[in-house]
Design a protein around this motif. Structure first.
Motif, mmCIF file in Angstrom:
data_model
loop_
_atom_site.group_PDB
_atom_site.id
_atom_site.type_symbol
_atom_site.label_atom_id
_atom_site.label_comp_id
_atom_site.label_asym_id
_atom_site.label_seq_id
_atom_site.Cartn_x
_atom_site.Cartn_y
_atom_site.Cartn_z
ATOM 1 N N ALA B 174 0.836 -1.194 0.000
ATOM 2 C CA ALA B 174 0.000 0.000 0.000
ATOM 3 C C ALA B 174 0.877 1.253 0.000
ATOM 4 N N PHE B 175 2.043 1.131 0.635
ATOM 5 C CA PHE B 175 2.961 2.268 0.678
ATOM 6 C C PHE B 175 3.408 2.663 -0.734
ATOM 7 N N LEU B 177 1.868 1.951 -3.498
ATOM 8 C CA LEU B 177 0.685 2.426 -4.211
ATOM 9 C C LEU B 177 0.427 3.900 -3.875
ATOM 10 N N ALA B 178 0.587 4.226 -2.599
ATOM 11 C CA ALA B 178 0.369 5.611 -2.170
ATOM 12 C C ALA B 178 1.403 6.541 -2.814
ATOM 13 N N GLN B 180 2.810 6.105 -5.723
ATOM 14 C CA GLN B 180 2.389 6.300 -7.117
ATOM 15 C C GLN B 180 1.199 7.247 -7.197
ATOM 16 N N ALA B 181 0.325 7.152 -6.207
ATOM 17 C CA ALA B 181 -0.823 8.060 -6.168
ATOM 18 C C ALA B 181 -0.343 9.503 -6.039
ATOM 19 N N ALA B 189 -4.212 12.540 -3.831
ATOM 20 C CA ALA B 189 -3.572 11.668 -2.848
ATOM 21 C C ALA B 189 -3.836 12.189 -1.440
ATOM 22 N N SER B 190 -3.774 13.509 -1.273
ATOM 23 C CA SER B 190 -4.045 14.044 0.064
ATOM 24 C C SER B 190 -5.500 13.794 0.455
ATOM 25 N N ALA B 192 -7.020 11.160 -0.318
ATOM 26 C CA ALA B 192 -7.075 9.752 0.067
ATOM 27 C C ALA B 192 -6.455 9.579 1.456
ATOM 28 N N GLY B 193 -6.039 10.693 2.062
ATOM 29 C CA GLY B 193 -5.490 10.646 3.412
ATOM 30 C C GLY B 193 -3.981 10.518 3.452
ATOM 31 N N VAL B 194 -3.339 10.593 2.295
ATOM 32 C CA VAL B 194 -1.891 10.399 2.240
ATOM 33 C C VAL B 194 -1.176 11.698 2.609
ATOM 34 N N ASN B 195 -0.217 11.601 3.518
ATOM 35 C CA ASN B 195 0.615 12.753 3.878
ATOM 36 C C ASN B 195 1.679 12.893 2.791
ATOM 37 N N MET B 199 5.571 11.246 2.482
ATOM 38 C CA MET B 199 5.852 10.184 1.508
ATOM 39 C C MET B 199 7.026 10.553 0.621
#
Ligand SMILES: Nc1ncnc2c1ncn2[C@@H]1O[C@H](COP(=O)(O)OP(=O)(O)OP(=O)(O)O)[C@@H](O)[C@H]1O
Ligand SMILES: [Mg+2]
Lengths: 243, 307
Positions: B174-175, B177-178, B180-181, B189-190, B192-195, B199
């Motif tokens: 998942a890391f 994938l995130a 790439q997002a 991406a943000s 989707a909750g991704v910092n 990252m």
């Protein structure tokens, strides 16, 4: 809407400037859990800007955003997502080279949902993406991309959902279907703000609308009352003539 | 997706490590084998930062050179054993990476140019005669005490294995994938909750660590070098071209790129060096124009799933 409920989102005297231009000019409103609030107004009146500020894409230049009793203005988007705010985009923004499934997986893994989020299978099924689940998002049509935006948001289990023209471009049958879905989400206690130009759709799903013009609220109440307000009529006709 | 990951480990990483561990026994040009391994490491390091986040590190060699000097300083002044000094090389590169994190605010060509400038700045810092007492300045380093090309070679094979393992992880987690997002659309991406900042910094430091370890091992292997050797822009350019040629954001792309292009480079370079620049230049142009997603995309387009 139950008026005795405390609002989950309160926006007060919100200001957002681009250069010298005031896209939001002292906007105040609130929304309560389970409520569907319509945000309407002519092109360029600041609807998307309001959503962008509430979802943390822009820091406000003035005023306050309070979510769930705590300040939320200017916080980083991913933090707000973890706290329970999510949104869709007027022009959908999926991760184009990732598959539909992977798009949702990112949000499931990183969304920080506090309660159990829906499963990928459920989301794909409920939002009609099952057939395209393993295709890159770039292969989807625009309506499907909008649904993918929505499933990505739902995978983070938001308590406040901001929908920016989700229904634009859908056919009448699809409109009925998505109206049903939005109402079902609200019935779970989710607060939903719907930005839309389609008044029939707004009429069908909202409890209350805010009419925006030039970054300011010019009316608040039911849509049925709004359309009889001279000021509202003026703004919308003026807006239409301008095009 | 644990089964896909174990397949990747079994059918890509393991054969690669075994082949390069055994080759010195049957092939005499050990320096060439060593250079292959170094470029496999660097191309995968570029893959991690460029393929998974979109930052093109034109100054990637800065980390390599920093690693080489980190190694040299530990060996020269503190007489540390080579393996520990290699680790210090990695740490020095990570520290340099931390110092350069503000560059991640830049995008596209601005990042690439600023990164290049940063690597030149580090070169001139290290080569400064005023630092002769520490780095030997422009006069170069000679590390006879640790000289052991055989051990250095196997250390490189180990780091190559770890690096490919890291890419296998990125492809299957998942890391990854995130990451790439974030590369595809940072705003989404943000949501989707991704910092996204975190990252990018993690990927950046990971790629710095990889180049720093490679630089330390390189210093160990060659033992005698000048600042210009270990900060040569050729390392950055080659690693980038090899990764792009094979195809980034895949496990096999950079490997295929190094083996084919570095192979061609050595063949043409030995026999007819005068044509090398020409052929290589044309190859790169054709690549960017006709095959931007690299060689493995030829297979992907046919519907084959290339890891
Ligand atoms: N990033 C930006 N930079 C400069 N100006 C902007 C930016 N975003 C919005 N604006 C301006 O702010 C005003 C409000 O834009 P906004 O997108 O919020 O309108 P809207 O109500 O969503 O309109 P529409 O119905 O067309 O989507 C517009 O005049 C727009 O040009
Ligand atoms: Mg808008």
């Amino acid at each position: 809407m139950s008026p005795e409920q405390t609002p989950i989102l309160k926006v007060s005297r919100l200001v957002k400037r681009f250069g010298g231009f005031h896209a939001l000019d002292g906007l105040s409103f609130h929304v309560t859990p389970g409520e569907i609030l319509g945000l309407v107004g002519p092109n360029g009146s600041g609807k998307t800007t309001a959503i962008n500020v509430i979802s943390g894409l822009y820091a406000p230049d003035g005023g306050e955003v309070t979510f769930d009793g705590a300040s939320a203005g200017g916080a980083a988007s991913h933090r707000l997502v973890h706290r329970g705010i999510n949104r869709t985009f007027q022009v959908p923004k999926p991760f184009l080279s990732l598959t539909v499934r992977q798009n949702i997986q990112v949000a499931l893994a990183y969304g920080g949902a506090t309660a159990t989020p829906p499963s990928i299978a459920e989301l794909l099924d409920e939002y009609r993406l099952k057939e395209v689940a393993d295709r890159p998002a770039a292969d989807l049509n625009s309506a499907q991309q909008k649904m993918l935006d929505l499933t990505r948001a739902l995978a983070t289990r938001p308590r406040l959902l901001l929908l920016d023209e989700l229904a634009a471009g859908l056919n009448p049958a699809e409109l009925d279907w998505i109206a049903g879905r939005i109402k079902a989400l609200a019935s779970t206690g989710m607060a939903i703000i719907v930005v839309e130009h389609l008044m029939g759709f707004i009429e069908q799903i909202t409890d209350r609308v805010i009419v925006l013009n030039a970054g300011k609220e010019i009316f608040e109440g039911t849509l049925a009352t709004a359309v009889r307000e001279p000021q509202v009529i003026e703004v919308f006709l003026g807006g239409e003539h301008a095009h | 997706m644990p089964s896909a990951a174990s397949k990747h480990l079994l059918f890509i990483l393991a054969p690669l490590v075994v082949v390069f561990a055994l080759l010195p026994g049957v092939y005499q040009n050990h320096l060439l084998l060593f250079n292959f391994v170094i470029f496999l490491i660097l191309a995968q390091g570029v893959n991690i930062i460029y393929g998974f986040t979109g930052y093109l590190p034109f100054g990637y060699v800065g980390f390599f050179g920093a690693g080489a000097y980190g190694f040299a300083i530990m060996v020269m002044h503190l007489q540390w054993p080579a393996v520990l000094a290699v680790l210090v090389g990695g740490v020095v590169a990570v520290l340099l990476g931390l110092l350069l994190t503000p560059l991640l605010r830049l995008s596209g060509a601005y990042f690439a140019i600023a990164n290049l400038a940063a690597s030149l700045a580090v070169l001139h810092f290290v080569a400064n005669p005023a630092l002769e007492g520490i780095t030997k300045g422009p006069y170069g380093v000679s590390l006879t005490g640790t000289f052991n090309p055989t051990h250095a070679y196997y250390a490189a094979v180990v780091v190559m294995g770890l690096t490919v393992g890291a890419v296998v992880y990125l492809k299957n987690s998942a890391f990854g994938l995130a990451l790439q997002a974030v590369r595809e659309d940072a705003v989404s991406a943000s949501m989707a909750g991704v910092n996204i900042v975190k990252m990018r910094v993690i990927a950046w430091l990971a790629s710095a660590l990889i180049a720093g370890l490679a630089g330390g091992i390189y210093a160990w292997y060659v033992s005698v070098f000048y600042p210009d050797n270990v900060f040569s822009g050729e390392f950055s350019i080659f690693a980038i071209v090899f990764a792009l040629f094979g195809g980034v954001a895949t496990i096999t792309g950079p490997i295929v790129g190094v083996i084919i292009l570095y192979g061609i480079y050595n063949l043409i370079g030995f026999t007819t060096p005068q044509y090398f620049q020409l052929i290589y230049g044309l190859l790169i142009m054709g690549l960017v124009l006709f095959l931007p997603a690299g060689l493995v995309s030829l297979a992907t387009r046919r519907g084959w799933n290339v890891p």
